[in-house]
Design a protein around this motif. Structure first.
Motif, mmCIF file in Angstrom:
data_model
loop_
_atom_site.group_PDB
_atom_site.id
_atom_site.type_symbol
_atom_site.label_atom_id
_atom_site.label_comp_id
_atom_site.label_asym_id
_atom_site.label_seq_id
_atom_site.Cartn_x
_atom_site.Cartn_y
_atom_site.Cartn_z
ATOM 1 N N UNK A 68 0.858 -1.185 0.000
ATOM 2 C CA UNK A 68 0.000 0.000 0.000
ATOM 3 C C UNK A 68 0.893 1.233 0.000
ATOM 4 N N UNK A 69 0.769 2.044 -1.027
ATOM 5 C CA UNK A 69 1.645 3.211 -1.190
ATOM 6 C C UNK A 69 0.907 4.456 -0.713
ATOM 7 N N UNK A 70 1.377 4.998 0.401
ATOM 8 C CA UNK A 70 0.709 6.123 1.080
ATOM 9 C C UNK A 70 1.656 7.306 1.241
ATOM 10 N N UNK A 80 5.714 2.698 -6.870
ATOM 11 C CA UNK A 80 4.800 1.721 -7.459
ATOM 12 C C UNK A 80 5.482 0.897 -8.537
ATOM 13 N N UNK A 81 6.251 1.541 -9.377
ATOM 14 C CA UNK A 81 6.956 0.806 -10.444
ATOM 15 C C UNK A 81 7.966 -0.160 -9.843
ATOM 16 N N UNK A 82 8.704 0.306 -8.831
ATOM 17 C CA UNK A 82 9.673 -0.578 -8.167
ATOM 18 C C UNK A 82 8.966 -1.764 -7.514
ATOM 19 N N UNK A 83 7.817 -1.514 -6.907
ATOM 20 C CA UNK A 83 7.070 -2.593 -6.253
ATOM 21 C C UNK A 83 6.563 -3.603 -7.272
ATOM 22 N N UNK A 84 6.027 -3.120 -8.371
ATOM 23 C CA UNK A 84 5.516 -4.036 -9.397
ATOM 24 C C UNK A 84 6.650 -4.811 -10.055
ATOM 25 N N UNK A 104 1.444 6.605 -17.249
ATOM 26 C CA UNK A 104 1.621 5.639 -18.334
ATOM 27 C C UNK A 104 2.727 4.640 -18.010
ATOM 28 N N UNK A 105 3.790 5.111 -17.374
ATOM 29 C CA UNK A 105 4.872 4.205 -16.977
ATOM 30 C C UNK A 105 4.373 3.183 -15.957
ATOM 31 N N UNK A 106 3.501 3.608 -15.076
ATOM 32 C CA UNK A 106 2.940 2.710 -14.064
ATOM 33 C C UNK A 106 2.040 1.661 -14.713
ATOM 34 N N UNK A 107 1.231 2.096 -15.674
ATOM 35 C CA UNK A 107 0.345 1.163 -16.377
ATOM 36 C C UNK A 107 1.169 0.127 -17.140
#
Length: 345
Positions: A68-70, A80-84, A104-107
Motif C-alpha cells: 500500500x503506497x501512502x 509503485x513501479x519498483x514494487x511491481x 503511463x509508466x505505471x500502467x
C-alpha cells in the motif's frame, strides 16, 4: 493469508492499516517510512510487524504480497513501479501520479509484471454509489443530460502547515488534485470518457501556492455535460461531497460527507414509494460517514484480496486513476489560458 506492507506512515496510513486489519484473509506484516518514529507510531508496539526506513528493503521481502503506497504524491510512480517490478501487487493512494507520463509508466509496469494494481477511490464502494451505478448499468436513467460533482469542505491554514509539501506547486497539491479528484472519478465513472475541459481556479484566504477553489465544465464523448466544483474554503467545517446525475428517465442526487447518502432517487413521476424503499435499504449503513474518507479503506483492501484469490482485475484500475488525473491537469491547463477549452480526445 495475504501479507500487506504499508509504505508511507503519514496522515492516511492509519486508514490503510485499519482496512487491512478489518479484512478477512489479510494481515499487515511490514510498514516503512523514512522517519522511523512515524512507522513505529503506526505499528503501535506490535512485535509482529517489521519496521523499515528504506522501501527498497521492504520490497526485497518475499513474504509480502501487496504494498500500500501512502507516500507524498510525487513518489507514487517511483515506488509503485519498483514494487511491481519486484512482483508485488499494489494499492496506490490517489492521485496515481502527478504527470500523465508517470501514470503511463505505471500502467506499463503493471502489464509487464502481470500484477494487480488499484487506485484508492474508496467512494466507489459506498453503497449509495454502487446502487446508483447499478441503476445506470441497467439503463434506468435513459439518455443522460448532465452530471454535477461538488466537494465543499474546509481546509484551513493548520491543515496546510502539517507537512511541507501541502499546497505547494512542486507537488501539484491543489484542492482539485488532492480532494476533488475522488468526485471527478465518480463523475467520469458514471458519465464516460471526457472529450473537453474548461476550468478556472483561485487561491483564497490562506498562505498556499495551489488552488483551494476550482470549477470546471466537462464535455463527455457521448455529448453530455459535466460540472465540477471543488472548494476547501467552506467555513467553518466540511459541508458535503455530492454527486448529481440527470437523465431522460431518472434523477439521482448523492450527498453526505463523501457521496455516501442518497438524497434523491426518482425514476418515475410517482417516485415516492421507490425512493422511500431505497433510502430505507441503505440508511442503516451509510447515513453518516465517520470522516470525509467515507467508510474506510477496508472495501478497497477486500477488493484486492478477492482480485488476487479469483485472478480478476480490481474494480478500480490504474487507467481509471489516469483518467481522473488527466481531467485535473486539463483544468489546470485551461485555467492558465483564461479558461480556454483543453481537448483530451
Amino acid at each position: 493469508m495475504i501479507n500487506f506492507g504499508i509504505i508511507g506512515c503519514g496522515r492516511i496510513s492509519p486508514f490503510h492499516k485499519a482496512g487491512i486489519l478489518e479484512t478477512n484473509g489479510a494481515q499487515l506484516t511490514t510498514v516503512c517510512d523514512v522517519v522511523e518514529q512515524k512507522a513505529r507510531e503506526l505499528v503501535n508496539g506490535s512485535e509482529n510487524i517489521t519496521v523499515y526506513t528504506d522501501y527498497k528493503e521492504l520490497l526485497q521481502d518475499p513474504s509480502i504480497h501487496v504494498v500500500n503506497i501512502c507516500t507524498e504524491h510525487h513518489l507514487h510512480a517511483e515506488i509503485a513501479i519498483a514494487a511491481m517490478d519486484a512482483g508485488k501487487h499494489v494499492i496506490i493512494e490517489k492521485p496515481i501520479a502527478l504527470t500523465l507520463k508517470d501514470a503511463d509508466r505505471m500502467i506499463e509496469a503493471q502489464k509487464r509484471n502481470k500484477v494487480k494494481a488499484t487506485i484508492v477511490f474508496q467512494n466507489r464502494f459506498n453503497q449509495a454509489v454502487m446502487v446508483t451505478r447499478k441503476a445506470l448499468e441497467e439503463g434506468r436513467f435513459g439518455e443522460m443530460s448532465h452530471g454535477v460533482g461538488s466537494v465543499r469542505w474546509y481546509r484551513d491554514q493548520s491543515y496546510y502547515s502539517q507537512d511541507p509539501w501541502r499546497g505547494k506547486t512542486t507537488h501539484k497539491d491543489g484542492f482539485l488534485m488532492n480532494q476533488t479528484i475522488h468526485t471527478i472519478d465518480l463523475l467520469i465513472w458514471m458519465m464516460g470518457p471526457v472529450k473537453k475541459v474548461s476550468g478556472n481556479i483561485k487561491t483564497k484566504f490562506f498562505d498556499i501556492e495551489m488552488e483551494n477553489v476550482g470549477t470546471a465544465t466537462l464535455e463527455f464523448e457521448n455529448g453530455t455535460i459535466g460540472l465540477i466544483e471543488g472548494a476547501g474554503t467552506v467555513f467553518p467545517s466540511d459541508l458535503e461531497g455530492s454527486l448529481s446525475l440527470f437523465g431522460a428517465k431518472g434523477t439521482v442526487v448523492l450527498s453526505g460527507a463523501a457521496a455516501n447518502k442518497i438524497e434523491t432517487w426518482r425514476f418515475s413521476k410517482d417516485y415516492q414509494n421507490e425512493q422511500a424503499e431505497v433510502l430505507n435499504q441503505i440508511r442503516h449503513q451509510e447515513e453518516n460517514a465517520p470522516t470525509v474518507y467515507g467508510f474506510g479503506h477496508e472495501k478497497v483492501v477486500q477488493d484486492m484480496v478477492e482480485a488476487i484469490r479469483h485472478d480478476r482485475n480490481p474494480i478500480t484500475s490504474l487507467v481509471d486513476g489516469r483518467n481522473a488525473l488527466e481531467v485535473v491537469l486539463a483544468i489546470y491547463d485551461s485555467a492558465k489560458n483564461d479558461g480556454n477549452a483543453v481537448y483530451l480526445r
